[in-house]
Design a protein around this motif. Structure first.
Motif, PDB file in Angstrom:
ATOM      1  N   LEU A   1       0.853  -1.189   0.000  1.00 44.56           N
ATOM      2  CA  LEU A   1       0.000   0.000   0.000  1.00 44.56           C
ATOM      3  C   LEU A   1       0.888   1.238   0.000  1.00 44.56           C
ATOM      4  N   ALA A   2       0.750   2.061  -1.037  1.00 46.87           N
ATOM      5  CA  ALA A   2       1.615   3.227  -1.200  1.00 46.87           C
ATOM      6  C   ALA A   2       1.106   4.407  -0.393  1.00 46.87           C
ATOM      7  N   LEU A   3       1.998   5.268   0.026  1.00 45.50           N
ATOM      8  CA  LEU A   3       1.591   6.503   0.690  1.00 45.50           C
ATOM      9  C   LEU A   3       0.720   7.335  -0.248  1.00 45.50           C
ATOM     10  N   THR A   4      -0.337   7.885   0.298  1.00 44.44           N
ATOM     11  CA  THR A   4      -1.390   8.679  -0.357  1.00 44.44           C
ATOM     12  C   THR A   4      -2.354   7.828  -1.182  1.00 44.44           C
ATOM     13  N   GLN A   5      -2.163   6.521  -1.241  1.00 37.40           N
ATOM     14  CA  GLN A   5      -3.105   5.659  -1.961  1.00 37.40           C
ATOM     15  C   GLN A   5      -4.435   5.619  -1.222  1.00 37.40           C
ATOM     16  N   VAL A   6      -5.538   5.666  -1.960  1.00 39.60           N
ATOM     17  CA  VAL A   6      -6.868   5.597  -1.362  1.00 39.60           C
ATOM     18  C   VAL A   6      -7.334   4.145  -1.364  1.00 39.60           C
ATOM     19  N   VAL A   7      -7.852   3.702  -0.223  1.00 39.32           N
ATOM     20  CA  VAL A   7      -8.337   2.338  -0.066  1.00 39.32           C
ATOM     21  C   VAL A   7      -9.750   2.348   0.498  1.00 39.32           C
ATOM     22  N   GLN A   8     -10.427   1.233   0.318  1.00 38.55           N
ATOM     23  CA  GLN A   8     -11.747   1.030   0.914  1.00 38.55           C
ATOM     24  C   GLN A   8     -11.612   0.013   2.044  1.00 38.55           C
ATOM     25  N   VAL A   9     -12.007   0.396   3.252  1.00 38.30           N
ATOM     26  CA  VAL A   9     -11.988  -0.539   4.376  1.00 38.30           C
ATOM     27  C   VAL A   9     -13.295  -1.332   4.343  1.00 38.30           C
ATOM     28  N   VAL A  10     -13.173  -2.657   4.244  1.00 33.27           N
ATOM     29  CA  VAL A  10     -14.364  -3.502   4.124  1.00 33.27           C
ATOM     30  C   VAL A  10     -14.622  -4.316   5.386  1.00 33.27           C
ATOM     31  N   GLU A  11     -13.722  -4.211   6.357  1.00 30.70           N
ATOM     32  CA  GLU A  11     -13.914  -4.851   7.666  1.00 30.70           C
ATOM     33  C   GLU A  11     -13.071  -4.097   8.663  1.00 30.70           C
ATOM     34  N   ASP A  12     -13.617  -3.844   9.842  1.00 29.25           N
ATOM     35  CA  ASP A  12     -12.874  -3.073  10.830  1.00 29.25           C
ATOM     36  C   ASP A  12     -13.139  -3.653  12.214  1.00 29.25           C
ATOM     37  N   SER A  13     -12.096  -3.690  13.037  1.00 33.94           N
ATOM     38  CA  SER A  13     -12.196  -4.310  14.357  1.00 33.94           C
ATOM     39  C   SER A  13     -11.716  -3.360  15.452  1.00 33.94           C
TER      40      SER A  13
ATOM     41  N   PHE B   1     -18.068  -0.719  -2.156  1.00 37.04           N
ATOM     42  CA  PHE B   1     -17.886  -0.030  -3.430  1.00 37.04           C
ATOM     43  C   PHE B   1     -17.151  -0.990  -4.346  1.00 37.04           C
ATOM     44  N   ARG B   2     -17.770  -1.388  -5.454  1.00 33.46           N
ATOM     45  CA  ARG B   2     -17.267  -2.505  -6.248  1.00 33.46           C
ATOM     46  C   ARG B   2     -16.426  -2.073  -7.441  1.00 33.46           C
ATOM     47  N   TRP B   3     -15.951  -0.844  -7.431  1.00 32.91           N
ATOM     48  CA  TRP B   3     -15.134  -0.392  -8.543  1.00 32.91           C
ATOM     49  C   TRP B   3     -13.655  -0.526  -8.203  1.00 32.91           C
ATOM     50  N   GLU B   4     -12.796   0.139  -8.992  1.00 33.52           N
ATOM     51  CA  GLU B   4     -11.356  -0.095  -8.893  1.00 33.52           C
ATOM     52  C   GLU B   4     -10.741   0.657  -7.716  1.00 33.52           C
ATOM     53  N   ILE B   5     -10.681  -0.024  -6.578  1.00 40.02           N
ATOM     54  CA  ILE B   5     -10.061   0.529  -5.385  1.00 40.02           C
ATOM     55  C   ILE B   5      -9.707  -0.651  -4.485  1.00 40.02           C
TER      56      ILE B   5
ATOM     57  N   LEU C   1     -23.939   8.405  -6.695  1.00 41.97           N
ATOM     58  CA  LEU C   1     -24.682   8.285  -5.442  1.00 41.97           C
ATOM     59  C   LEU C   1     -25.967   7.490  -5.638  1.00 41.97           C
ATOM     60  N   LEU C   2     -26.681   7.738  -6.729  1.00 41.46           N
ATOM     61  CA  LEU C   2     -27.897   6.979  -6.993  1.00 41.46           C
ATOM     62  C   LEU C   2     -27.585   5.497  -7.191  1.00 41.46           C
ATOM     63  N   GLU C   3     -26.484   5.212  -7.871  1.00 39.57           N
ATOM     64  CA  GLU C   3     -26.105   3.815  -8.065  1.00 39.57           C
ATOM     65  C   GLU C   3     -25.807   3.147  -6.722  1.00 39.57           C
ATOM     66  N   LEU C   4     -25.115   3.858  -5.828  1.00 43.77           N
ATOM     67  CA  LEU C   4     -24.804   3.288  -4.530  1.00 43.77           C
ATOM     68  C   LEU C   4     -26.053   3.092  -3.692  1.00 43.77           C
ATOM     69  N   ILE C   5     -26.970   4.033  -3.746  1.00 42.63           N
ATOM     70  CA  ILE C   5     -28.226   3.922  -2.997  1.00 42.63           C
ATOM     71  C   ILE C   5     -29.026   2.725  -3.452  1.00 42.63           C
ATOM     72  N   GLU C   6     -29.052   2.514  -4.758  1.00 41.46           N
ATOM     73  CA  GLU C   6     -29.902   1.453  -5.326  1.00 41.46           C
ATOM     74  C   GLU C   6     -29.235   0.091  -5.350  1.00 41.46           C
ATOM     75  N   SER C   7     -27.921   0.049  -5.121  1.00 42.75           N
ATOM     76  CA  SER C   7     -27.218  -1.235  -5.149  1.00 42.75           C
ATOM     77  C   SER C   7     -27.603  -2.057  -3.934  1.00 42.75           C
ATOM     78  N   GLU C   8     -27.385  -3.369  -4.042  1.00 43.73           N
ATOM     79  CA  GLU C   8     -27.736  -4.267  -2.931  1.00 43.73           C
ATOM     80  C   GLU C   8     -26.680  -4.252  -1.835  1.00 43.73           C
ATOM     81  N   GLY C   9     -25.559  -3.591  -2.069  1.00 50.72           N
ATOM     82  CA  GLY C   9     -24.541  -3.516  -1.034  1.00 50.72           C
ATOM     83  C   GLY C   9     -23.222  -4.067  -1.502  1.00 50.72           C
TER      84      GLY C   9
END
Length: 232
Positions: A77-89, A131-135, A224-232
């Motif tokens: 993981l590079a510095l300044t890279q944006v990531v999506q956290v999909v599980e947190d403890s 978020f199912r796109w490139e991240i 935003l509309l796509e995210l609202i309407e998506s199943e998750g």
């Protein structure tokens, strides 16, 4: 027919600098029918939970986003890279013993009790939505003390196998599950999780990176509309 319903979006960060550039977008977004609520909670899981509880008592929303910076464990993981956290403890919530750390599930204490349609949660919370796109999708831990010693880092890696570390993320996910929010956590890497050396940190560039990500990729009506309407 184009969907022109008003959209209510919550963007949560620990500090005001992590929201500052996004606040400049509010007039443009309002003209597009997007109402953005920027909430700077203060640092840490207690402040985050308190601020989100107060917000939920007075306002309904369509989507919630937790943004900010994070420390990274893997060198990939590079510095300044944006990531999506999909599980947190909650990495420190539990008990110490001569045999090692005891988590909440082993102790028999849920941090969020089951209700109709929702399971119990202990230390770990899955992202309410993905978020199912490139991240990159990563596993996070939330701590009261930022890791800064070789021994502490090794201990957390052994127990949780984290990829990133923050001080708020799990509290945000807990609130989303409690309030029924569809929520996403996006973080930009500001530093390596290593023996503490702030001279290597890239806090300003990381804040800019995650705010640019939100402005360019997320805070658009079609997305935003796509995210609202998506199943998750």
């Amino acid at each position: 027919m184009e969907d022109r319903r008003p959209l209510n979006v919550l963007v949560v960060a620990a500090t005001e600098p992590e929201l500052r550039a996004l606040r400049l977008e509010i007039p443009r977004l309002k003209a597009e029918g997007i109402r953005v609520h920027g909430l700077a909670t203060g640092i840490g899981m207690v402040n985050t939970g308190l601020a989100l509880g107060q917000f939920a008592a007075r306002q309904s929303i369509d989507l919630a986003f937790n943004i900010g910076i994070a420390g990274a464990y893997p060198a990939s993981l590079a510095l300044t890279q944006v990531v999506q956290v999909v599980e947190d403890s909650f990495a420190e919530m539990g008990a110490e013993s001569p045999e090692g750390f005891i988590d909440l599930e082993t102790m028999g204490f849920a941090s969020l009790i089951a209700t109709q349609g929702r399971p119990e949660y202990y230390n770990t919370f899955p992202a309410p939505a993905r978020f199912r796109w490139e991240i990159p999708a990563v596993k996070g831990i939330t701590v009261n003390k930022v890791s800064g010693t070789t021994e502490g880092i090794a201990r957390r890696q052994q127990i949780w196998q984290p990829e990133v570390e923050t001080m708020e993320g799990a509290a945000f996910f807990q609130a989303c599950h409690a309030f029924g929010w569809k929520g996403y956590q996006f973080r930009a890497i500001s530093n390596r999780v290593e023996p503490r050396d702030r001279s290597k940190w890239q806090i300003g560039p990381a804040i800019k990176a995650v705010q640019d990500w939100m402005r360019e990729r997320i805070l658009r009506r079609d997305v935003l509309l796509e995210l609202i309407e998506s199943e998750g």
